[in-house]
Design a protein around this motif. Structure first.
Motif, PDB file in Angstrom:
ATOM      1  N   LYS A  62       0.836  -1.196   0.000  1.00 52.24           N
ATOM      2  CA  LYS A  62       0.000   0.000   0.000  1.00 52.24           C
ATOM      3  C   LYS A  62       0.875   1.251   0.000  1.00 52.24           C
ATOM      4  N   HIS A  69      -5.746   1.895  -2.620  1.00 54.04           N
ATOM      5  CA  HIS A  69      -6.655   1.711  -1.495  1.00 54.04           C
ATOM      6  C   HIS A  69      -7.628   2.875  -1.428  1.00 54.04           C
ATOM      7  N   TYR A  78      -9.949  -1.988   0.304  1.00 52.16           N
ATOM      8  CA  TYR A  78      -9.305  -2.363  -0.957  1.00 52.16           C
ATOM      9  C   TYR A  78     -10.381  -2.854  -1.907  1.00 52.16           C
TER      10      TYR A  78
END
Length: 90
Positions: A62, A69, A78
């Motif tokens: 991430k 995200h 997600y």
């Protein structure tokens, strides 16, 4: 020219507008409303299970921008489609 005033209630105006909009939608050729597609959003735990990876790995991906995200308030989610694309690309 004589002016004519017609008193009507708010609910009557709403009903008239709704009828006009429905009639316009029914008469417009080829423009059917598309069904609304909802994207499934996964929690961190669900994403970890889906990808079969650890939480630290998911967090690192991430941060590195490997996995997009969505932030909803303080929560991270997600998109399932993004995770599927990641799996297919590896």
């Amino acid at each position: 020219m004589e002016k004519i005033f017609y008193l009507t209630s708010e609910s009557d105006i709403k009903r008239i507008v709704r009828n006009v909009v429905d009639e316009l939608r029914a008469n417009s050729p080829g423009e059917k409303p598309e069904p609304e597609v909802t994207e499934r959003l996964l929690t961190t735990n669900e994403a970890v299970d889906f990808l079969r990876c650890s939480k630290p790995t998911l967090h690192r991906w991430k941060k590195e921008g490997i996995i997009p995200h969505v932030r909803i308030g303080h929560n991270i989610r997600y998109k399932e489609s993004d995770l599927k694309k990641l799996i297919e690309s590896k």
